[in-house]
Design an enzyme around this catalytic site. Structure first.
Site, PDB file in Angstrom:
ATOM      1  N   GLY A 134       0.803  -1.203  -0.156  1.00  0.00           N
ATOM      2  CA  GLY A 134      -0.076   0.155   0.064  1.00  0.00           C
ATOM      3  C   GLY A 134       0.860   1.298   0.048  1.00  0.00           C
ATOM      4  O   GLY A 134       0.571   2.075  -0.843  1.00  0.00           O
ATOM      5  N   GLY A 152      -1.842  -6.637   0.620  1.00  0.00           N
ATOM      6  CA  GLY A 152      -1.772  -7.793   1.523  1.00  0.00           C
ATOM      7  C   GLY A 152      -1.449  -8.881   0.827  1.00  0.00           C
ATOM      8  O   GLY A 152      -0.641  -9.880   1.158  1.00  0.00           O
TER       9      GLY A 152
END
Ligand code: AMP
Length: 403
Positions: free
Chosen positions: A361, A384
């Site tokens: 991210g 993730g």
């Protein structure tokens, strides 16, 4: 599994799992990147003469509504993206309020060539996240072929991301173009990295990145460690880190990592200096020092000029680069220089022929902020999922299609 680009979707109803978990504020989509990313996959199916049943989740409705009773399902409905999807695909998009109810079955059965049916948020019941087989089978019955284009949820063994694949034979399940691109880029780094292979790992906490670093010790020649997590290493070695971020329960682990790296001949690069702040704020007073001599009352919020130089040199000499996590608090102008400098080095190395993958991210947010997203080899959409991939885990969304 089939290869998406070789598959002829003419006359087929394709069930496509996408990640349309786009930010929405006051009912308006504020960033449609994830939707646009799936358009090539959806358009190819429609152009072939197929029809599409689009499945996605949005947010965490059950959890959020429980936490905040002023919210209800209307705050999580995918109906809010129906019109925008229609405009991106330039075709009519139908909507079914229950993904596996009679309405969905009827609308899926009636779907004509070139048409799209969007199913309601799959997370309105616990069946999706619970990986419910019955729910997955009912979804599977809506279409003839299953396409997974949601790399962002590939690390979840959910009904629509993994379990559903059991109900399609090998010829009728495949990755979409976006997912294929993500997997190709990640596997290129993981399995075919040309050396020197430098992993740049940053961000706040070493505990979040321990598994990825351990796994990369088997692959990389160099690991650059920046961001808040670096100070745990300095404290572990007896340095004075002032008020910098530190995980005191991870000091032994940090020392163990350094020992393991040495034993494996992997070069760990820690920043030798920092830009300091007297508080965690954009208007903080700043200073700089070596990372073993940070005075009390000061905290390191960015890598310093010497670290910028040494890190840049290592990056520029690399043939393969994986970047996860910023070098400092790049969200604040005073502490963005280190992350920007490393981004520039990654861009320069890429121009010189290196393969560079930015994943996770905050490093993705950083290359976007500095306008470098098109100057690196690949920017991953799956935070993730990408992290778990580089931790060496089997991702259920990938395994389900390949088995
Ligand atoms: P992560 O999600 O673990 O990759 O962490 C990203 C966050 O770490 C970003 O929001 C950065 O602002 C923060 N960060 C990076 N360097 C530091 C630092 N030296 N001190 C505190 N936070 C940091």
């Amino acid at each position: 599994m089939s290869k998406f680009s070789n598959y002829n979707f003419s006359g087929k109803k394709a069930l496509v799992r996408v990640d349309f978990n786009v930010p929405i504020k006051d009912g308006k989509i504020t960033d449609d990147t994830r939707m646009r990313a799936a358009v090539p996959t959806l358009k190819k199916i429609l152009t072939d003469g197929g029809s599409v049943i689009v499945m996605s989740h949005w947010g965490r409705p059950l959890k959020e509504i429980k936490k905040d009773p002023s919210k209800d399902f209307a705050d999580f409905t995918l109906k809010r993206i129906q019109d925008h999807l229609a405009s991106l695909l330039d075709t009519e998009v139908h909507f079914a309020t229950d993904p596996v109810g009679n309405e969905a079955q009827l609308k899926a059965a009636e779907l004509q060539t070139g048409e799209v049916l969007l199913l309601e948020n799959l997370r309105f019941t616990q069946h999706e996240e619970g990986g419910d087989r019955d729910f997955a089978e009912k979804l599977a019955k809506l279409g003839d072929v299953y396409v997974n284009d949601a790399f962002g949820t590939a690390h979840r063994a959910h009904a629509s991301t993994a379990v559903i694949a059991d109900f399609f034979d090998a010829d009728n399940k495949m990755f979409g173009l976006l997912m294929e691109g993500e997997i190709d880029a990640a596997e290129k780094v993981m399995n075919e990295a040309q050396k020197p292979f430098t992993a740049i790992i940053g961000g706040a906490k070493v505990s979040d990145k321990i598994l990825i670093i351990e796994n990369l010790l088997e692959k990389a020649t160099d690991i650059i460690i920046g961001g808040g997590m670096a100070y745990t290493f300095f404290k572990a070695q007896g340095g004075k880190i002032g008020n910098s971020l530190c995980e005191d329960d991870r000091l032994d682990m940090a020392n163990d990592l350094l020992k393991k790296a040495e034993a494996k001949g992997v070069c760990i690069h820690l920043p030798s200096d920092s830009i300091l702040a007297d508080k965690f704020a954009p208007d903080a007073d700043t200073s700089s020092s070596a990372n073993t001599e940070i005075p009390d009352g000061w905290m390191g919020l960015d890598i310093g000029p010497i670290a910028c130089d040494t890190f840049s040199k290592v990056v520029k000499e690399s043939k393969t680069i994986l970047w996860n996590g910023p070098m400092g608090v790049f969200e604040m102008d005073k502490f963005q220089h280190g992350t920007k400098t490393i981004a520039e080095a990654v861009v320069a190395a890429t121009k010189a022929g290196a393969f560079s993958l930015v994943g996770g991210g905050d490093s993705v947010a950083a290359v976007n902020k500095f306008g470098f997203a098109n100057d690196v080899s690949y920017v991953s959409t799956g935070g993730g999922a990408m992290l778990e991939f580089f931790e060496g885990k089997d991702l259920p969304g990938i395994a389900a299609i390949r088995k």
